[in-house]
Every structure is written in structure tokens, then in C-alpha cells.
Design an enzyme around this catalytic site. Structure first.
Site, PDB file in Angstrom:
ATOM      1  N   ASN A 291      26.143 -33.298 -33.601  1.00 31.10           N
ATOM      2  CA  ASN A 291      26.649 -32.551 -32.343  1.00 31.10           C
ATOM      3  C   ASN A 291      27.173 -31.210 -33.094  1.00 31.10           C
ATOM      4  OD1 ASN A 291      26.288 -34.257 -30.404  1.00 31.10           O
ATOM      5  ND2 ASN A 291      28.086 -35.396 -30.939  1.00 31.10           N
ATOM      6  N   ARG A 293      29.131 -28.608 -32.253  1.00 28.02           N
ATOM      7  CA  ARG A 293      30.237 -28.066 -31.649  1.00 28.02           C
ATOM      8  C   ARG A 293      31.326 -28.800 -31.769  1.00 28.02           C
ATOM      9  NH1 ARG A 293      31.093 -32.633 -28.424  1.00 28.02           N
ATOM     10  NH2 ARG A 293      28.913 -33.944 -27.672  1.00 28.02           N
ATOM     11  N   VAL A 296      35.393 -33.852 -28.196  1.00 29.18           N
ATOM     12  CA  VAL A 296      36.750 -34.239 -27.580  1.00 29.18           C
ATOM     13  C   VAL A 296      37.668 -34.760 -28.297  1.00 29.18           C
ATOM     14  CG1 VAL A 296      37.538 -35.722 -25.631  1.00 29.18           C
ATOM     15  CG2 VAL A 296      35.195 -34.749 -25.479  1.00 29.18           C
TER      16      VAL A 296
END
Ligand code: ADP
Length: 457
Positions: A291, A293, A296
């Protein structure tokens, strides 16, 4: 350093990024849809620009409007948060074209890792173990059959452009392979705009373990250890995450970190990223995806390393070098995060909307709450149901478990239905206490196949 940053997101993560900017003396621009006029991120930012109607496709995914907002307010950089435009290479490219710094990796790294088939090949070239599967997208039915026989059943069909737990189908036997393949390809086309799918060996009781990396523009690539994210809904949405992963052998931890760094280097990665692995019961691990980015669940890593990941994303994007070496980063203590969502676990996690009539956030020693809630806030029906992340930190895992349980117990959210009680049930299971859970655990608990209340089946 940047003078002003636009945050192309909403909800708790927009609030999180605004807080990081404030602490760094950077001005902030919020963007919002018509449904988010009264949202907390709009109130907290120095400036706010409405970018369109409620549906995300017309607002938070509206690239021209977001770029216009950045140009109008003279923001020099854009933080995309997670979801929305955070992994769209065309958006990264568009920012570059407009002379706006994207706070994240290059368009090229986003594009390469966004294609799961290509990502597997890159991981393999970096020496990472990958699960047996097809090397490229499936081109013909004969090819699918041939590979499937070699991999064995059950196996998974995965969309190359999939994400967010979507685009994965399990196939139990050869008779259902071709029909499933056709469905998977047409679903992938409509959901992700590409019919490319690949086959991957299915691991029956895997743990989901991911490694946080940070890479600057000067060649330093570090890992911030792993997170365990095995508690997932039947649709692979993470519910509880922790760092470090419990009961992990030290040599496995070291190998995970080194493998993640090698993968990040292989793709010329810059900024914060996460390399996801599945782990079997013998603690063999296999790369599944990257991922590109912020995640969460980044706060649990911040808690055990003392490193503010969002602030470092911003510093790296501004060209600052990381001032650490790998050996400067020890693991200190244990952190666990629970995601409070407006959803009903017993009804297939159906989202719940409404007005928050009361919100009493938990507190006390080493409890962090990342949320955009306030009493009177109306939860709009258009977006992700995440309401708050409750993160408990303590010197040991045992204390962190008790602290999280205490924090959830004292939390009040009235006006919408939430998963709070289910999260407490999960935490109370002997399996969770022992740190012995794998991804089928939540689905089993929901089916009533696991006894709760301290009694083992
Ligand atoms: P996404 O990009 O949609 O998040 P991933 O490839 O990361 O998809 O997989 C999401 C989840 O699906 C994993 O955390 C795991 O629970 C399950 N999963 C993925 N691949 C496998 C596999 N090969 N065997 C068993 N479970 C898997």
C-alpha cells in the site's frame, strides 16, 4: 518546509493530518463535500473549500476541483490521506503537472505497486517470498486450468487492480474454476476498470502481518517493524490492529523488516508505505501487496517507535533526510487499535447512519482517540463508516489489552449503531488474549463457532 498544505480527504484522517500540520506550523486547507459542511476537519482547518456534492465521485474523487482548490488557496502540497485519491497515479501525475507537491511516493511507484501482478514480480525480484501463483494476468482458460492444477485447490482469484478487500474470490475445486474466472473478470472490469485477474495459492489460516516503511529522497529506507492485522471482517476489513505482532520469533521479525526494505528499494520508493504479508502457522511469510500510502492503523506503529509518521511524510515530501538509522529505532511497549465503526456486525456489518446524540470519548493514561466525531454530528450515508480509532499503549501486551478493553468500556456513542460491543467481545476471547488469531477468527466468532466469556470450545 511547506507554508500551506491541502488535505484531499475527510473524516478522522483529515483531522489527523491537520493536527500534524498545526504542530509543524503549517497552514491547512480542508476540502469538503456538501454533505460535510459541518464536519470537524472543516472547522479545524485554516481554510476550507467546497469541492462538490455529497457523492465521493463528484467531490473527494474530483481531481479538477481538488487541484483548483489547491491553486486558488496557494497550497504548495497535497496530503491525500488514505483511500480516495491516495493510490491514483493519475492524480500524483496531475499534481506534478500543476507544480503541487504530492505528499507520497512518485506516480511511477504508485502505478507499479497498484498493479498486484507487477507488484508480485517486483517483490520476487527483491528476493521476497511470494505465494505460488500466476506470474501475469490470466490470458486464456487453458492457462488458468494449467496453473490451477499446479497451485492446487482451494485457490484464490484476485483482481490485479483490486484493493480494500474487494476483488478476491475463493475457488474450491476444478469444476468451479472457469465459471468463477468469468465472474471475477467481469467484476474486476466493472469495479476497477480492468478485467485482469491472477491466481494465488490459498493459505487456510493465515495471519495478516504488514511492515511499515519510511524512505526519504536521499537513499535512506527504514522499516518501523510490523503490525498484526488478522482480525478482519468476512470482507477483509481490518477491525483490530496491533504492534508489535504477538508471539513472533525474533528472527522472523528481522527477516520481515529486511524483506520490506528490499521491496521498497526495488521500486525506488519514497515516503511512507506498507508491505503486506500473509504468515502461516510455521511463521513462513509471503508478500501479498504494497500500500503506497498512509494506513488507517499507523498510530500503533507511532506508539511503539515514537515516530510521528504523518509529520515524516510531510518532511520527506519537502526533501528532508531521515535522521535515523535502523538501529536507532527500538520497539518500546505494545499498542493496540480498535476501529469503532457505524456498522452492525451481527447484520453483516450493515452501515448505520444518524445523528450522534452523545459522544463521550475514552481517555486516561496512554489512550489515544483519532476521531472526527462530536455530539450533534450527523453521520452521512455516503462515506466510510469509520467513526473513531481507539489506541491503547502500555509497556506490555497484557496491559495494552486491558487498557483497550477499559477504554472501549467507557466509550459512549449514542444515535447510531456501532461495533463497540462486538469489539469488546472479540477482546474478551481467550484466543485474542493469547495472541493466537488468524483471519478466519472474526467470521467464526460471528457464526457462533467460538465460545465467548472465557470458555473455550
Ligand atoms: P486488498 O488489496 O483488497 O486489501 P489483499 O491481497 O491485501 O487485498 O488481501 C486482503 C485479505 O484477504 C488478507 O488480509 C487476507 O485476509 C485475505 N487473503 C489475501 N490473500 C490470501 C491468500 N492467498 N490466502 C488466504 N487469505 C488471503
Amino acid at each position: 518546509m511547506f507554508r500551506k498544505i491541502l488535505i484531499a480527504n475527510r473524516g478522522e484522517i483529515a483531522v489527523r493530518v491537520i493536527r500534524a500540520c498545526r504542530e509543524m506550523g503549517i497552514q491547512t486547507v480542508a476540502v469538503y463535500s456538501e454533505a460535510d459542511r459541518d464536519a470537524l476537519h472543516v472547522r479545524l482547518a485554516d481554510q476550507a473549500v467546497c469541492i462538490g456534492p455529497a457523492p465521493s465521485s463528484e467531490s473527494y474523487l474530483n481531481i479538477p476541483h481538488i487541484l483548483m482548490a489547491a491553486l486558488m488557496t496557494e497550497a504548495e502540497a497535497i496530503h491525500p490521506g488514505y483511500g480516495y485519491l491516495s493510490e491514483r497515479s493519475s492524480f500524483v501525475q496531475a499534481c506534478e503537472t500543476q507544480g503541487i507537491q504530492f505528499i507520497g511516493p512518485s506516480a511511477e511507484a504508485v502505478a507499479k505497486m497498484g498493479d498486484k501482478v507487477q507488484a508480485r514480480a517486483i517483490a520476487e525480484s527483491a528476493g521476497a517470498p511470494v505465494l505460488p501463483g500466476t506470474r501475469g494476468a490470466i490470458r486464456s482458460e487453458e492457462e488458468a486450468l494449467q496453473h490451477a492444477r499446479a497451485i492446487g485447490f482451494p485457490l484464490l482469484i484476485k483482481a490485479a487492480a483490486g484493493g480494500g478487500g474487494r476483488g478476491i474470490r475463493i475457488v474450491h475445486s476444478e469444476d468451479s474454476l472457469l465459471p468463477s474466472l468469468r465472474i471475477a473478470q467481469s467484476e474486476a472490469q466493472s469495479a476497477f476498470g480492468s478485467p485482469d485477474v491472477y491466481l494465488e495459492k490459498y493459505i487456510p489460516e493465515p495471519r495478516h502481518i504488514e511492515v511499515q516503511v519510511l524512505a526519504d529522497a536521499h537513499g535512506t529506507v527504514l522499516h518501523l517493524y510490523e503490525r498484526e492485522c488478522s482480525l478482519q471482517t468476512p470482507r477483509h476489513q481490518k477491525m483490530i490492529e496491533e504492534a508489535p505482532a504477538p508471539n513472533l520469533r525474533p528472527e522472523v521479525r528481522q527477516a520481515l523488516g529486511e524483506t520490506a526494505v528490499n521491496i521498497a528499494r526495488a521500486v525506488g520508493y519514497q515516503n511512507a508505505g506498507t508491505i503486506e504479508f500473509l504468515m502461516d502457522s510455521e511463521q513462513n511469510f509471503y508478500f501479498i501487496e504494497m500500500n503506497t500510502r498512509l494506513q488507517v492503523e499507523h498510530p500503533v506503529t507511532e506508539a511503539i517507535t515514537g515516530i510521528d509518521i504523518v509529520q515524516w511524510q510531510i518532511r520527506i515530501a519537502a526533501g528532508e533526510p531521515l535522521p535515523y538509522q535502523q538501529t536507532d529505532i527500538p520497539i518500546q511497549g505494545h499498542a493496540i487499535e480498535a476501529r469503532l465503526t457505524a456498522s452492525i456486525p451481527e447484520h453483516d456489518f450493515t452501515p448505520s447512519t444518524g445523528q450522534i446524540s452523545q459522544w463521550i470519548a475514552p481517555g486516561g493514561p496512554s489512550v489515544r482517540v483519532d476521531s472526527h466525531l462530536y455530539t450533534g454530528y450527523s453521520v452521512p450515508p455516503f462515506y466510510d463508516p469509520l467513526l473513531a480509532k481507539v489506541i491503547a499503549y502500555a509497556p506490555t501486551r497484557h496491559e495494552a489489552v486491558r487498557r483497550l478493553r477499559r477504554a472501549l468500556d467507557e466509550t459512549t456513542i449514542a444515535g447510531v449503531q456501532t461495533d463497540r460491543e462486538f469489539l469488546m467481545r472479540l477482546i474478551d476471547t481467550p484466543e485474542f488474549h493469547a495472541g493466537e488469531v488468524s483471519t478466519p477468527f472474526v467470521p467464526r466468532l460471528l457464526r457462533g463457532a467460538i465460545a465467548t466469556g472465557g470458555e473455550r470450545l
